[in-house]
Design an enzyme around this catalytic site. Structure first.
Site, mmCIF file in Angstrom:
data_model
loop_
_atom_site.group_PDB
_atom_site.id
_atom_site.type_symbol
_atom_site.label_atom_id
_atom_site.label_comp_id
_atom_site.label_asym_id
_atom_site.label_seq_id
_atom_site.Cartn_x
_atom_site.Cartn_y
_atom_site.Cartn_z
ATOM 1 N N HIS A 168 -13.988 -35.383 0.735
ATOM 2 C CA HIS A 168 -12.907 -36.355 0.810
ATOM 3 C C HIS A 168 -13.430 -37.786 0.833
ATOM 4 C CE1 HIS A 168 -8.810 -37.641 1.715
ATOM 5 N NE2 HIS A 168 -9.293 -38.426 2.646
ATOM 6 N N HIS A 197 -2.126 -36.954 1.033
ATOM 7 C CA HIS A 197 -2.129 -36.406 2.387
ATOM 8 C C HIS A 197 -1.606 -34.977 2.290
ATOM 9 C CE1 HIS A 197 -2.357 -38.151 6.691
ATOM 10 N NE2 HIS A 197 -3.505 -38.301 6.061
#
Length: 715
Positions: A33, A79
């Site tokens: 990430h 998200h």
């Protein structure tokens, strides 16, 4: 725990084994990430520079020149995993995080877009996720006063267990007020301002880099941040005031990897080190360890680099807005990231090793076996019912239930409301921006390269029909597990296609996000490849943007672009059970000419309405334009040799419907771009003739079909 190979590299570079606090920093900052380990080599193939690009990829947001001293800040984030575990807070903090990325550049957020992807709503869990994700976006965006002007909601079985929540934010600033995340000078102090630091969001970055499991809701809830939009609104005003007064030398939002990520990256970008005094961080909970203080992803926090003499002034601004503020460290000449806690050194890491040392690599990729496109289905016995079925599908039906939850007019810049091809905002006089977002994942599944190209083309067409030209792309590349060679092949070729189309249209890719490991243990499947983008464009005169629906009776309807036998990945094929059959759409070579022609037509004022032809094909585009009045069209001459269902439902790229009272002048302006006069605006029905077949839909029938999703949500 750190992977064994990573631990070996770190131990070798540091000359010792990292302690547990240091391992926590590496675990998060070296995660997929944060470090883009599988994607960095591929992302380097994008063209990221251009005449209007002031700051490209690598900062919290990109900065694009608008003109007259104004600049736009634009960013895009995902998200996804948090929104499955806790849909309301996962979606809300997704909005909060991308908005703070805009603020940290010195820009005031002026618009949001939300491309969203869900499993079918006949599944109760999917319906629960859908409702609460929308509620989270609305609850946060409405409270902070930033309009949601555009979005997408796409439904596919593969998103069951792993919905995608992507958010684009756009901000506006004067160029002289722009700040970056690049630290400026050793000896300058670090001020942490905003909310308190708690244990929420612990390990969020590492959590976002792994598959979801059946037990995710219970196991991973501590990794989900909790948002407070009222505090965020205060953070917006306080940060912009401190920047406006010249106190802030650099700025970083506390997002993924928390304080450890923001502070170490800020230092490294300026080739400086940093000393953090963890005791000075204002805590929400007692007994927090240095590991928790560094890694927690508590929301609504900003890190500011401030000269020593201005620290008190910045703390006074925080106090004025009833925010917490404290001086938590300083920048150093020594290139180490050092954390002190209760008089002891809790971490001491070479800062460049932490922020830039993660190995990046291209993974093995394997192309799939050649796909059998299958046989053509039988022609539908009832064409009218086939059109109604496509119109009422989740993907095509009106998304009014979603966007009516949002305040899209706050800040009074919004010219075009959600539901049109593009959102339009007024920026300076009549000059403005047009915004579009999303992709077609099923096209990308069948042909990742063409699907990647098509993603850019469809968004560029959404802008072109309004008279706007794309100036900047941000992306959110959502894929499954990159360790699987077939998934990495999809990922690689979608990126290559996206990059080639962006170059063809001279639009730089200025930033974005990669979200991998979007797979659910519960459903044992990866999501369909979803290279979602946000596209911002410049429009000379917002008052000249054509309507998206038929308005003037008697106007001539013209189809711009070519239609081919390209039903692969179409909504029509999905409905009739041929989801993986057919030829996927290919981007035509004349795409630049099509875009240029549409922009020129819109700017000329000679067209009264225009609408992109995409999901659902010509049949859907015509029906969507029949909001106020009907039309009589003949599609017999649209394409030679095509069947009726090809003509109605093909999703060939680079096509649009336009209306005009000056057809000869418009046809002359279109020039060599293929175009066909197909009918006339007027009446109370949509009448479609193809050879000896005629289909009629009353306006009320169209409305009822298009409101199917709305009706479902109201049951």
């Amino acid at each position: 725990m750190l992977p064994e190979d990573d631990l070996k590299i770190i131990t070798e570079k540091m000359g010792r084994e990292p302690n547990l606090v240091e391992q926590g920093c590496f675990l998060n900052l070296w995660s997929e990430h944060c470090s883009y380990r599988s994607s960095a080599p591929l992302l380097k193939t994008f063209t990221t520079t251009g005449d209007k690009v002031i700051i490209g990829p690598g900062d919290d947001a990109a900065i694009i020149s608008f003109g007259n001293g104004w600049v736009l800040a634009i960013g895009m984030e995902s998200h996804n995993h948090p929104s499955y575990v806790d849909p309301y807070n996962g979606a809300a903090t997704g909005v909060g995080g991308i908005v703070r990325d805009i603020i940290s550049m010195g820009a005031r957020p002026i618009a949001l877009m939300d491309p969203l992807y869900f499993g079918p709503l006949n599944n109760p869990k999917n319906l629960y996720l859908f409702e609460h994700i929308i509620e989270g976006i609305a609850g946060y965006g409405n409270c902070i006063g930033v309009p949601v002007v555009r979005g997408e909601a796409f439904f596919d079985e593969s998103y069951s267990g792993n919905p995608l929540v992507n958010v684009v934010a756009v901000g506006l600033a004067r160029e002289e007020n722009v700040v970056t995340a690049c630290s400026q000078k050793a000896g300058n102090k670090l001020v942490l301002m905003g909310s308190t630091t708690g244990r929420d969001g612990l390990g969020g970055a590492s959590f976002a880099s792994r598959d979801l499991s059946e037990d995710s809701e219970a196991e991973d809830r501590p990794s989900i941040q909790i948002g407070d939009p009222f505090t965020e609104k205060l953070v917006i005003e306080a940060t912009l005031e401190a920047i406006g007064k010249g106190y802030v030398k650099s700025c970083r939002d506390l997002g993924a990897a928390g304080l450890a990520g923001a502070s170490s990256e800020m230092a490294a970008k300026g080739n400086l080190g940093m000393k953090i005094i963890a005791d000075n961080v204002i805590l929400r909970e007692s007994g927090m360890t240095p590991y928790e203080i560094l890694i927690a992803e508590s929301q609504e926090r900003m890190l500011l680099e401030v000269e020593p003499e201005n620290v008190d002034a910045v703390l006074d601004i925080a106090k004025k807005y009833d925010l917490n503020g404290s001086m938590i460290g300083e920048l150093t000449e020594e290139l180490n990231y050092t954390v002190q806690f209760q008089g002891e050194i809790a971490a001491d890491i070479p800062v460049k090793l932490l922020t830039e040392g993660a190995p990046t690599f291209e993974r093995p990729s394997t192309a799939p076996d050649e796909r059998d496109i299958g046989d053509k289905p039988e022609l539908p016995a009832d064409l009218k019912q086939a059109i109604i079925d496509v119109l009422s599908s989740h993907n095509v039906a009106s998304k009014r239930w979603i966007y009516r939850q949002y305040d899209h007019e706050v800040q009074v810049r919004t010219v075009t409301k959600p539901g049109d091809d593009a959102g339009i905002l007024r920026i300076d006089g009549n000059e403005g921006i047009a915004l579009s977002c999303g992709c077609n994942p099923r096209h990308t599944l069948l042909d990742p390269y063409s699907g990647g190209k098509g993603t850019v083309v469809e968004n560029a067409m959404n802008l072109a029909v309004k008279g706007a030209r794309g100036i900047a792309i941000v992306d959110c590349l959502n894929f499954g597990n990159p360790e699987r060679p077939d998934i990495y092949w999809q990922f690689k070729h979608a990126i290559l296609g996206l990059g080639d189309a962006a170059r063809d249209l001279s639009i730089p890719v200025v930033g974005g996000n990669v979200s991998l490991y979007n797979e659910s243990g519960e459903f044992k499947t990866a999501i369909v490849p979803t290279p979602s983008i946000g596209l911002a464009g410049y429009i000379k005169d917002v008052t000249k943007a054509p309507a998206g629906v038929f308005s003037n009776e008697g106007d001539t309807i013209i189809l711009v672009g070519s239609t081919a036998d390209e039903l692969g990945g179409s909504e029509y094929y999905n409905i009739i059970g041929k989801k993986n059959d057919g030829k996927a759409p290919q981007v035509p070579e004349n795409i630049t000419a099509v875009v240029d022609a549409l922009i020129s037509l819109a700017e000329s004022g000679k067209i009264t309405a225009s609408h992109d032809v995409s999901l659902g094909g010509i049949a859907v585009a015509l029906a969507e334009m029949c909001e106020k009045t009907g039309a009589e069209v003949d599609l017999s001459n649209v394409a030679e040799g095509l069947r009726t269902d090809d003509i109605l439902f093909s999703e060939s790229y680079a096509r649009a419907l336009i209306t005009t009272s000056e057809p000869d002048a418009v046809m002359e302006m279109i020039g060599e771009v293929p175009c066909t006069v197909i009918g006339t605006v007027g009446g109370n029905t949509l009448s479609i003739q193809i050879e000896d077949s005629k289909t009629e839909l009353a306006l009320e029938e169209i409305k009822e079909a298009r409101e199917s999703l709305m009706n479902l949500m109201m049951e």
